[in-house]
Scaffold this motif. Sequence first.
Motif, PDB file in Angstrom:
ATOM      1  N   ASN A 356      44.790  35.440  47.880  1.00  0.00           N
ATOM      2  CA  ASN A 356      45.409  34.280  49.049  1.00  0.00           C
ATOM      3  C   ASN A 356      44.514  34.390  50.165  1.00  0.00           C
ATOM      4  O   ASN A 356      44.717  34.690  50.947  1.00  0.00           O
ATOM      5  CB  ASN A 356      46.551  34.816  49.305  1.00  0.00           C
ATOM      6  N   VAL A 357      43.152  33.711  49.711  1.00  0.00           N
ATOM      7  CA  VAL A 357      42.185  33.583  50.608  1.00  0.00           C
ATOM      8  C   VAL A 357      41.676  32.349  50.366  1.00  0.00           C
ATOM      9  O   VAL A 357      41.248  32.026  49.558  1.00  0.00           O
ATOM     10  CB  VAL A 357      41.433  35.062  50.598  1.00  0.00           C
ATOM     11  N   ARG A 358      40.720  32.005  51.513  1.00  0.00           N
ATOM     12  CA  ARG A 358      39.687  30.963  51.414  1.00  0.00           C
ATOM     13  C   ARG A 358      38.370  31.349  52.073  1.00  0.00           C
ATOM     14  O   ARG A 358      38.449  31.612  53.175  1.00  0.00           O
ATOM     15  CB  ARG A 358      39.974  29.584  52.186  1.00  0.00           C
ATOM     16  N   ALA A 359      37.552  32.089  51.141  1.00  0.00           N
ATOM     17  CA  ALA A 359      36.591  32.952  51.370  1.00  0.00           C
ATOM     18  C   ALA A 359      35.275  32.085  52.100  1.00  0.00           C
ATOM     19  O   ALA A 359      34.973  31.096  51.778  1.00  0.00           O
ATOM     20  CB  ALA A 359      36.149  33.705  50.249  1.00  0.00           C
ATOM     21  N   LYS A 360      35.092  32.825  53.311  1.00  0.00           N
ATOM     22  CA  LYS A 360      33.904  32.325  54.037  1.00  0.00           C
ATOM     23  C   LYS A 360      32.474  33.383  53.516  1.00  0.00           C
ATOM     24  O   LYS A 360      31.316  33.106  54.142  1.00  0.00           O
ATOM     25  CB  LYS A 360      34.016  32.314  55.478  1.00  0.00           C
ATOM     26  N   GLN A 361      32.882  34.435  52.913  1.00  0.00           N
ATOM     27  CA  GLN A 361      31.558  35.379  52.444  1.00  0.00           C
ATOM     28  C   GLN A 361      32.002  35.775  51.140  1.00  0.00           C
ATOM     29  O   GLN A 361      33.290  35.658  50.486  1.00  0.00           O
ATOM     30  CB  GLN A 361      31.698  36.469  53.470  1.00  0.00           C
ATOM     31  N   ILE A 362      31.323  36.661  50.596  1.00  0.00           N
ATOM     32  CA  ILE A 362      31.599  37.426  49.262  1.00  0.00           C
ATOM     33  C   ILE A 362      32.751  38.206  49.601  1.00  0.00           C
ATOM     34  O   ILE A 362      33.124  39.134  50.182  1.00  0.00           O
ATOM     35  CB  ILE A 362      30.562  38.343  49.089  1.00  0.00           C
ATOM     36  N   THR A 363      34.034  37.933  48.704  1.00  0.00           N
ATOM     37  CA  THR A 363      35.223  38.532  48.786  1.00  0.00           C
ATOM     38  C   THR A 363      35.950  39.014  47.424  1.00  0.00           C
ATOM     39  O   THR A 363      35.818  38.190  46.563  1.00  0.00           O
ATOM     40  CB  THR A 363      36.268  37.535  49.206  1.00  0.00           C
ATOM     41  N   GLU A 364      36.125  40.117  47.245  1.00  0.00           N
ATOM     42  CA  GLU A 364      36.778  40.712  45.880  1.00  0.00           C
ATOM     43  C   GLU A 364      38.271  40.381  45.994  1.00  0.00           C
ATOM     44  O   GLU A 364      38.980  40.375  47.029  1.00  0.00           O
ATOM     45  CB  GLU A 364      36.741  42.247  45.914  1.00  0.00           C
ATOM     46  N   ILE A 365      38.717  39.945  44.691  1.00  0.00           N
ATOM     47  CA  ILE A 365      40.221  39.506  44.774  1.00  0.00           C
ATOM     48  C   ILE A 365      40.745  40.229  43.651  1.00  0.00           C
ATOM     49  O   ILE A 365      41.878  39.578  43.053  1.00  0.00           O
ATOM     50  CB  ILE A 365      40.506  37.880  44.645  1.00  0.00           C
ATOM     51  N   HIS A 366      40.203  41.365  42.900  1.00  0.00           N
ATOM     52  CA  HIS A 366      40.611  41.882  41.756  1.00  0.00           C
ATOM     53  C   HIS A 366      41.437  43.418  42.283  1.00  0.00           C
ATOM     54  O   HIS A 366      41.101  43.752  43.333  1.00  0.00           O
ATOM     55  CB  HIS A 366      39.482  42.370  40.892  1.00  0.00           C
ATOM     56  N   LYS A 367      42.194  43.869  41.460  1.00  0.00           N
ATOM     57  CA  LYS A 367      42.965  44.917  41.395  1.00  0.00           C
ATOM     58  C   LYS A 367      42.089  46.201  41.618  1.00  0.00           C
ATOM     59  O   LYS A 367      40.968  45.930  40.807  1.00  0.00           O
ATOM     60  CB  LYS A 367      44.159  45.005  40.629  1.00  0.00           C
ATOM     61  N   GLU A 368      42.166  47.076  42.060  1.00  0.00           N
ATOM     62  CA  GLU A 368      41.390  48.628  42.197  1.00  0.00           C
ATOM     63  C   GLU A 368      41.261  48.976  40.626  1.00  0.00           C
ATOM     64  O   GLU A 368      40.188  49.559  40.354  1.00  0.00           O
ATOM     65  CB  GLU A 368      42.108  49.657  43.039  1.00  0.00           C
TER      66      GLU A 368
END
Length: 393
Positions: A356-368
């Motif tokens: 649930n993000v609008r990324a402005k930089q490198i962003t992880e969106i996976h589970k651990e």
Amino acid sequence: MKILVLNSGSSSIKYQLFEMPEQHVICSGLIERIGLEMGAVHYTSETNNVEEATEIKDHKAGLEKVVDLLLDKKTGVLHSTDEIKAVGHRVVHGGSTFTNTTEVTQDVKDKIKELFSLAPQHNPANLEGIQVAESIFNKAKQVAVFDTAFHQSIPIKAYKYAIPNKFLEQEKIRLYGFHGTSHKYVSEKAIAYLQKERTKIITIHLGNGCSITAIKDGQSIDHSLGFGPVTGLIMGSRSGDIDHTLIFYLVNTLGYSINDVNTMLQKESGMLGLTGFSDLRDIEAAAENGDTNCQLALEMNAYRIQKYIGSYVAAMNGLDAIVFTAGIGENSELVRKLVCTNMETFGIELDEVKNNVRAKQITEIHKESSKVKVLVIPTNEELEIAKQTYQLL
């Protein structure tokens, strides 16, 4: 050195002015809805922001507007166009001629024109941007950066079509690949982020045009767009993959002209043809309100991407990360969710909260627990063009 980057599309001009090699953005903006009744002008510098609705008759008028903004006594950042030492241009199709960034000459312009038929929505606008820039920034070097260049590393087993050999040997008919500037930029960011010597990455560029690339150890080894930018994923108005016998059926049985079929596949298909909407935000809103056509179109879109992911995992014999980028890839949490659903067999597990993000930089969106990293990386084709322009000069 001040380098102006122009990304001239069929109805828009993206622009950024850089101080190189510092990669400092002096200003940036967008001229959109060129040729329509009411256009839009966007301009942002460190101290000013301009938003304007006005008619933009053609690309020449659009570029003249850019110059007015750059030189404006109140909001501008230049005293003279002579301050710009180079203009970097995105050119979509370079064919077999252009495998590297190239300084623009008359011969280069002639060859770009020869490729109009292979990228009819893009190359004409790209060339017009070059020609207008030559007249306005007449002391600057003009440099062309080709979308197809990054994909020159694709091996022959992947780029050759199973048609008679003469068509590759004599006519250079093959898979060329597109969006290379974007795929190159985000893949390099991903490789640096992963901090691994050897990497297997799938980059997914989702905008009005869409493409997906298998990148092994930094090299493009397969890609969804082919001889022209119509195959592969379902796009805004382009069909993506179809059974080519459909073309003959439309022409020979239903009586369509070949030009009508080409227009239909390029401008009336994809998400527009499936839903009647050209903007994904409208499609998502309608789907949420129960529109079954929009719901199905979103499912079809994600399913096509999933099939390519599966095939590219096989091609690379593994996967370290998938990268979502471009307007839809960076901003649509729904599309990312649909793509990553039921993909655990490939080690892909999405974290819906992180998504649930609008990324402005490198962003992880996976589970651990995910074996594969799922990254959102904002693309910056203009910066990549500026880097390649500076390196050439």
